[in-house]
Design a protein around this motif. Structure first.
Motif, PDB file in Angstrom:
ATOM      1  N   ILE B 185       0.846  -1.203   0.000  1.00 53.52           N
ATOM      2  CA  ILE B 185       0.000   0.000   0.000  1.00 53.52           C
ATOM      3  C   ILE B 185       0.879   1.250   0.000  1.00 53.52           C
ATOM      4  N   ASP B 186       0.585   2.182  -0.924  1.00 51.44           N
ATOM      5  CA  ASP B 186       1.445   3.375  -0.989  1.00 51.44           C
ATOM      6  C   ASP B 186       0.890   4.508  -0.125  1.00 51.44           C
ATOM      7  N   ILE B 187       1.682   5.562  -0.016  1.00 52.40           N
ATOM      8  CA  ILE B 187       1.375   6.632   0.932  1.00 52.40           C
ATOM      9  C   ILE B 187       0.158   7.462   0.516  1.00 52.40           C
ATOM     10  N   SER B 188      -0.245   7.377  -0.772  1.00 52.23           N
ATOM     11  CA  SER B 188      -1.389   8.182  -1.206  1.00 52.23           C
ATOM     12  C   SER B 188      -2.710   7.419  -1.056  1.00 52.23           C
ATOM     13  N   THR B 189      -2.660   6.221  -0.475  1.00 48.92           N
ATOM     14  CA  THR B 189      -3.884   5.429  -0.307  1.00 48.92           C
ATOM     15  C   THR B 189      -4.402   5.537   1.125  1.00 48.92           C
ATOM     16  N   GLN B 190      -5.664   5.885   1.251  1.00 46.43           N
ATOM     17  CA  GLN B 190      -6.275   5.899   2.570  1.00 46.43           C
ATOM     18  C   GLN B 190      -7.109   4.621   2.717  1.00 46.43           C
ATOM     19  N   VAL B 191      -6.901   3.939   3.841  1.00 45.09           N
ATOM     20  CA  VAL B 191      -7.592   2.676   4.077  1.00 45.09           C
ATOM     21  C   VAL B 191      -8.700   2.894   5.104  1.00 45.09           C
ATOM     22  N   TYR B 192      -9.902   2.425   4.780  1.00 44.19           N
ATOM     23  CA  TYR B 192     -11.021   2.452   5.721  1.00 44.19           C
ATOM     24  C   TYR B 192     -11.396   1.007   5.986  1.00 44.19           C
ATOM     25  N   MET B 193     -11.515   0.626   7.258  1.00 47.70           N
ATOM     26  CA  MET B 193     -11.865  -0.766   7.526  1.00 47.70           C
ATOM     27  C   MET B 193     -12.869  -0.873   8.665  1.00 47.70           C
ATOM     28  N   CYS B 194     -13.677  -1.922   8.567  1.00 54.20           N
ATOM     29  CA  CYS B 194     -14.600  -2.237   9.642  1.00 54.20           C
ATOM     30  C   CYS B 194     -14.830  -3.743   9.598  1.00 54.20           C
ATOM     31  N   GLY B 195     -14.719  -4.362  10.755  1.00 61.21           N
ATOM     32  CA  GLY B 195     -14.890  -5.813  10.775  1.00 61.21           C
ATOM     33  C   GLY B 195     -14.570  -6.340  12.155  1.00 61.21           C
ATOM     34  N   PRO B 196     -14.437  -7.657  12.256  1.00 66.45           N
ATOM     35  CA  PRO B 196     -14.172  -8.232  13.574  1.00 66.45           C
ATOM     36  C   PRO B 196     -12.801  -7.805  14.113  1.00 66.45           C
ATOM     37  N   MET B 197     -12.720  -7.819  15.425  1.00 61.56           N
ATOM     38  CA  MET B 197     -11.518  -7.383  16.122  1.00 61.56           C
ATOM     39  C   MET B 197     -10.250  -8.044  15.581  1.00 61.56           C
ATOM     40  N   GLY B 198     -10.310  -9.359  15.372  1.00 60.90           N
ATOM     41  CA  GLY B 198      -9.121 -10.083  14.916  1.00 60.90           C
ATOM     42  C   GLY B 198      -8.601  -9.529  13.594  1.00 60.90           C
ATOM     43  N   MET B 199      -9.528  -9.300  12.674  1.00 62.60           N
ATOM     44  CA  MET B 199      -9.141  -8.766  11.363  1.00 62.60           C
ATOM     45  C   MET B 199      -8.509  -7.382  11.508  1.00 62.60           C
ATOM     46  N   MET B 200      -9.157  -6.527  12.297  1.00 66.45           N
ATOM     47  CA  MET B 200      -8.668  -5.154  12.402  1.00 66.45           C
ATOM     48  C   MET B 200      -7.327  -5.101  13.131  1.00 66.45           C
ATOM     49  N   GLN B 201      -7.189  -5.956  14.144  1.00 67.27           N
ATOM     50  CA  GLN B 201      -5.912  -5.962  14.869  1.00 67.27           C
ATOM     51  C   GLN B 201      -4.781  -6.493  13.979  1.00 67.27           C
TER      52      GLN B 201
END
Lengths: 354, 325
Positions: B185-201
């Motif tokens: 993932i490059d510096i110009s990409t913004q990541v938005y995530m939502c999901g179970p704790m394990g995935m996000m951690q």
């Protein structure tokens, strides 16, 4: 979170001037627009950033803080926000709260003004910035100011859309009996309202005598014009000038005359205050800086007379809550303008009510 | 920003099972739906053991012209009781809900985006995909789940004709390789995530490991899940000479409150750190479900966020901030 704007006198889905370009530097600058305290600054690459002027943490104005590497450091507990409004540092903890953010607003810099979009960001189309290009164009010169007026922004729009008042408020400078007594025509469409008034074969008032002398030795009678055009919700450009009588100005040949544009855009601050940005641009003596200063100071003095009337009017509105305006024939420009504003607000509330 | 909550009545107007164990509900607030931006949630008053509690649900999709809020609720067998309450609702039932608030606002002016949804975490992400698709933004969408049958709104995503949509089923394909995803993932990409704790951690760990820009990773959590299935556990408070039991569907913070132990808290979803308490001793495993402590701090197991974190297969000895001179 978007907030509904029901009952406000101004739409939010519009570009509003927050500052003159020179007002925003690489330091924190605060101004309230449409009831929202905002903080603005320039990044090292000169791009302007506008954020809500309240820290996410305990709401202290961010404008009390300072800039560090294009980020805002809160003066109270040192929380840091980047230009997107995202928190990048929190004191005494190893992580950053995922919801820590302040709102950042779309910004455009154009016509020497910094414009901010207060409504839905997705609708912030830079093509919707009102045309005020005379403020930064080849063959035009001038300057202006911003004044804080204690009245609703629409009262300033009313004032500009009917220049009959020049005869009375600005007697001796730009006002004479011809303005109040010459016929005018009001036209409108979905995007603009235009009020046109020609005063043919008249002795020019003192301001215009002086302006004409910057270009020619002619000292006889003139044809004078005022073409006022309104772009909702709050921009009024007034095409003004005089040309020696009979040189064809009413038919479109202004070559012998002098032409100016009084550029006005009035940003609502609250329901009963506004930031009135104006400039006077001219197409004659454009290399003469003293004319720029003279006309700017001259217009500033004229506008102080308006300010006085408008603030007294706002106060009278407050003190006569049982009374409403009686509108005259001369108010047609103002009333068409208010219709266009009302339509913008109605559209917005329709969406808001979904 | 946090806004003052206004509570209002809302009627359940429609309920539909949109995937296995996932109900979609349309709620019509009495005073009309307020305008909201994608990423917003509402708070809902639920009843667990006859006691009122608050649960947060993301609003699904962009705002529609029907004066309703749409939410989706997954039936979680080991939940704190909120989903069980929501699942027993029927049309015309009345709920108390807050106005929409957005703590997960999509910034519209980024060069590139990667949206990652895990299971029921699709709820705030669908609207973001709709908005970005409309704007012709440069973005990819990764939707992870065990099995497509349990993953709601796949059809809604497909309708958007996205160039870069990946639906990943872990029962078929095994665990997802987040390391490979994040390293590129490059510096110009913004990541938005939502999901179970394990995935996000896991994503967050890799984010830190590969030294990605912290402000480019945006997420939201309602503290609903952990690395282990919730169990009841016993807590010893030597300070007060007390032993209390935290029920399976109760948080440690709630148990302390019920037992009259003074606590501080604010977000109640593992973000602010106000409810952090000292761990004196423990047996079993501590399931840190917060985003306040760093990975290193979690490994030390000296403190935990009482609002979300718990113990499995063991018990806990703690002390609060109470201290005699």
């Amino acid at each position: 979170m978007q907030t509904a704007n029901i009952n406000a006198s101004f739409p939010l889905n519009a570009w509003y001037v927050i500052a003159w370009d020179v007002e925003v530097k690489k330091e924190l600058f605060s101004r309230k627009i449409a009831n929202k305290p905002l903080v603005a600054y320039r990044k090292t690459n000169n791009e302007v950033v506008v954020l809500d002027d309240a820290c996410w943490h305990r709401l202290v104005p961010l404008s009390k803080g300072h800039l560090k590497n294009d980020e805002v450091v809160c003066a109270y507990h040192g929380l840091v926000y980047n230009s997107d409004g995202r928190c990048t540092h929190m004191p005494s903890q190893d992580t950053i709260n995922p919801s820590a953010c302040v709102k950042s607003y779309p910004v455009v810099e154009k016509h020497r003004f910094v414009w901010v979009w207060m409504g839905e960001p997705a609708k912030a189309n830079p093509d919707l910035v009102p045309d005020m290009h005379w403020n930064k164009a080849e063959n035009w010169a001038g300057d202006g100011r911003v004044i804080h007026v204690k009245c609703n922004y629409k009262l300033v729009v009313d004032n500009l859309m009917d220049l009959t008042h020049e005869t009375f408020v600005h007697a001796g400078t730009i006002g004479d009996i011809h303005v109040a007594e010459s016929p005018f025509e009001t036209t409108y469409n979905e995007k603009t309202v235009t009020v046109t008034r020609w005063m043919l074969d008249i002795v020019p008032p003192s301001f215009w005598q002086t302006q004409l002398s910057k270009k020619t030795d002619y000292s006889g009678k003139v044809d004078r014009w005022q073409i006022i055009s309104f772009q909702p919700p709050c921009t009024v450009n007034i095409d003004v000038g005089v040309a020696p009588t009979g040189t064809g100005a009413p038919d479109g040949n202004r070559a012998e005359g002098v032409n100016g544009y009084v550029l006005n855009t009035i940003t609502p601050e609250t329901e009963d205050t506004c930031h009135y940005f104006w400039a006077f641009a001219r197409n004659y003596a454009i290399d003469d800086q003293s004319v720029t200063i003279d006309t700017r100071e001259g217009v500033a003095a004229i506008f102080r007379q308006d300010e006085d009337v408008l603030e007294a009017q706002q106060l009278a509105i407050k003190e006569n809550p049982d009374k409403v305006f009686y509108n005259l024939h001369i108010d047609s420009g103002a009333m068409w303008s208010r219709k266009l504003i009302d339509k913008m607000i109605e559209e917005e509330n329709k969406i808001a009510k979904l | 920003m946090r806004f003052r909550k206004e509570w209002n009545k809302a009627t359940v107007v429609a309920i539909k099972e949109v995937a296995q164990n996932v109900l979609e509900m349309e709620l019509a607030p009495d005073n009309g739906a307020k305008p909201f931006s994608v990423g917003s949630h509402i708070d809902v008053q639920v009843y667990v053991n006859q006691k009122p509690e608050i649960r947060s649900y993301s609003l699904v999709g962009e705002q529609k012209d029907n004066n309703c809020y749409k939410i989706a609720v997954k039936k979680l067998p080991n939940s704190r009781g909120g989903s069980a309450y929501m699942w027993q609702l029927t049309p015309n039932d009345i709920l108390t809900i807050s106005q929409p608030n957005n703590h997960f606002e999509l910034n519209l002016f980024q060069k590139k985006y990667l949206l990652i949804a895990g299971g029921i975490g699709i709820t705030p992400m669908l609207g973001m995909a709709q908005v970005l698709a409309k704007r012709n933004a440069d973005f990819s969408f990764l939707y992870l789940g065990k099995d497509a049958r349990e993953m709601p709104f796949i059809e809604d995503l497909k309708l958007l004709n996205l160039k870069n949509l990946e639906v990943y089923e872990s029962t078929k394909n095994g665990p997802y390789d987040f390391e490979k995803l994040i390293v590129d993932i490059d510096i110009s990409t913004q990541v938005y995530m939502c999901g179970p704790m394990g995935m996000m951690q896991t994503i967050q760990k890799n984010w830190i490991k590969f030294e990605k820009k912290a402000s480019n990773l945006r997420f939201e959590t309602f503290g609903a899940s952990g690395n282990f299935v919730s169990q009841a556990f016993e807590v010893h408070l030597p300070q007060f000479n007390k032993r209390i039991l935290v029920a399976e569907n109760q948080t440690l913070l709630e148990a302390l409150e019920v037992n009259g132990i003074a606590t501080l808290s604010d977000c109640r979803k593992g973000e602010c750190g106000l409810c952090a308490i000292n761990v004196l001793n423990y047996t079993g495993d501590i399931d840190h479900r917060d985003f306040f402590f760093s990975e290193d701090q979690k490994k030390e197991n000296k403190k935990l966020c009482a609002c979300v974190s718990r113990v499995v297969n063991g018990s806990l000895t703690i002390e609060t901030a109470y201290k005699l001179p």
